[in-house]
Design an enzyme around this catalytic site. Structure first.
Site, short mmCIF file in Angstrom:
data_model
loop_
_atom_site.label_atom_id
_atom_site.label_comp_id
_atom_site.label_asym_id
_atom_site.label_seq_id
_atom_site.Cartn_x
_atom_site.Cartn_y
_atom_site.Cartn_z
N LYS A 103 -3.97 3.02 -2.34
CA LYS A 103 -5.03 3.19 -1.23
C LYS A 103 -4.59 4.50 -0.44
O LYS A 103 -4.25 4.39 0.61
CB LYS A 103 -4.96 1.97 -0.41
CG LYS A 103 -5.59 0.91 -0.98
CD LYS A 103 -6.31 0.25 0.35
CE LYS A 103 -7.33 -0.87 -0.16
NZ LYS A 103 -7.48 -1.73 0.60
N GLY A 151 3.11 9.14 13.42
CA GLY A 151 3.26 8.80 14.52
C GLY A 151 4.41 7.82 14.28
O GLY A 151 4.20 7.13 13.44
N GLY A 170 0.61 -1.07 9.90
CA GLY A 170 0.11 -1.48 11.22
C GLY A 170 -0.13 -3.11 11.38
O GLY A 170 0.76 -3.66 10.93
N MET A 188 -7.53 7.31 11.05
CA MET A 188 -7.88 8.34 9.85
C MET A 188 -8.99 9.27 10.29
O MET A 188 -9.78 9.61 9.53
CB MET A 188 -8.48 7.54 8.50
CG MET A 188 -7.38 6.52 8.18
SD MET A 188 -6.11 7.19 7.07
CE MET A 188 -5.30 5.69 6.58
N THR A 239 -0.22 -2.24 15.63
CA THR A 239 -1.19 -1.36 15.22
C THR A 239 -0.69 0.22 15.34
O THR A 239 -0.29 0.40 16.40
CB THR A 239 -2.39 -1.60 15.68
OG1 THR A 239 -3.46 -0.97 15.13
CG2 THR A 239 -2.76 -1.50 17.22
N ASP A 266 0.81 -1.43 0.01
CA ASP A 266 -0.03 0.01 0.15
C ASP A 266 0.77 1.34 -0.11
O ASP A 266 1.96 1.29 0.28
CB ASP A 266 -0.83 0.09 1.27
CG ASP A 266 -1.92 -0.99 1.41
OD1 ASP A 266 -2.17 -1.82 0.18
OD2 ASP A 266 -2.33 -1.26 2.46
#
Lengths: 258, 258
Positions: A68, A210, A100, A181, A129, A46
């Site tokens: 994506k 992050g 994640g 998101m 995650t 992605d």
């Protein structure tokens, strides 16, 4: 570490590893994820995968980018399924690399169902995650004995539909809410929570990039956070709401007017 | 990987890394966790850390076991804080090694507060939390576009107190509930959820030793799961409730009587 590696994909059959790459830095991948990546013949990835993770793909491996970005589905989900099935049927060792963890807002479940339907061998390699990565990097515990007995992970981009969430329950104190998101929908999320009883000065943070080099954390009261929000662009970010946000070194108490 | 390591603890000052070791297998640790462990001078660890992870601690490092089986607090939390502070003040590179992720039911937040109060340098290294590890190993997505829009992590051992959770909200379909250490309280949890409207045949799973060699998964309807529960001992286990449990290869539809 040879003893730790699975014998997946040996013996000529194709094999798909659905691998969580973690929140971004290569050293926040698991050892198992690195092992699978380094032995991959095809890597389907992605937009959220960082350059330093991509750099670990063997030069001989085929890389397939399936996009994506938010709202940019370069390859639709069905097309991703078809790609995985096609390469695995050719006997290849395929890695489906996801940001994640594959089973937290990663659509890993749908990809597993497609592989099962096709009768193909696969595994899922869990990852750190975004909520865990960002909480560690921003100093915001997801649970805390005195402040947050539980935590909830929610999809931020669906939050404009009032019926999507049980806002009454989410407005209850004593829990940490993490909207993946969630930055673009910050105003709508805050409005719903406050309308359902959450105090407007409840600590809340936006964590962008992050765990990465350019990480930014803005942490204050929820209403005050909304007031600074128009400056944020469409890049993804995590929205964390709850009393533990107050523990972040970046937390600034909201001005009195909020 | 030299470029990835932080310069933490160099220059004579003590430094504490609060490190998530992941769900058990050594190769489900992050590369950063392994780096910190291999450079540790003191390692303070719980009961949940597996022998294969402990085997990676340098032989010269001091190991301090602080227990924490369920109900067995060999060293109280305050004592753990004092240990971390004491060793860091002696200028040592200290690793506080915790199962899963430090900020998800790991009391990492309290340890960080103690280190901050003592003016010590520290970092938090995130890990793969048990929910992600078990979901990957048991084939149970935590979210799924058609089945579960969100997921909630809850502490199972507090579930006998009816006031602890918003059962009405938890009984709502369309989410995945993960009760950490939830096996012992399975009957009480099921009773509350069903009393608040959750269908008794909602798919539910107990995952014991998830991701480890002896992993067991029992997955069926919630009421049927309770009926087999008396056979379970006091060992920890994860309880997962929601429609995505049906996707597990271990799922068996409940008998008609449930």
């Amino acid at each position: 570490m040879a003893a730790m590696t699975l014998e997946a994909g040996q013996g000529g059959g194709g094999f798909v590893s659905i691998v969580g790459a973690g929140p971004g830095p290569a050293d926040l991948m698991t050892l198992r994820a690195l092992d699978r990546l380094q032995r991959a013949e095809v890597v389907v990835h992605d937009r959220l995968i960082t350059p330093e993770v991509l750099a670990l793909i063997p030069p001989a491996a085929l890389r397939v980018y399936v996009g994506k970005a938010l709202g940019d589905h370069s390859v639709p989900q069905d097309g991703i399924h078809a790609l995985l099935v096609e390469h695995a049927r050719l006997g290849r060792r395929v890695v489906r690399l996801k940001g994640g963890d594959p089973y937290v807002f990663g659509r890993g479940g749908e990809e597993v169902q497609a592989l099962q339907a096709a009768g193909l061998a696969f595994e899922v390699v869990p990852g750190v995650t975004a909520a865990s990565g960002c909480s560690a990097a921003a100093g915001i515990p997801l649970t805390h004995r005195d402040l947050a007995g539980s935590c909830v992970f929610l999809p931020g981009h669906l939050a404009d539909d009032e019926a999507t969430h049980d806002w009454q329950a989410l407005a209850r104190p004593g829990q940490t809410l993490v909207f993946y998101m969630g930055v673009q929908r910050l105003a709508q999320i805050a409005q719903q929570l406050i309308a359902h009883g959450l105090a407007p000065d409840t600590p809340a943070a936006i964590v962008r990039d992050g765990t990465r080099a350019g990480q930014t954390v803005i942490a204050t009261g929820l209403s005050a956070l909304v007031a600074c929000a128009p400056g944020y662009g469409p890049q993804p970010g995590l929205l964390i709401i709850g009393e533990t946000v107050r523990l972040s070194p970046d937390f600034k108490p909201p001005p009195d007017k909020f």
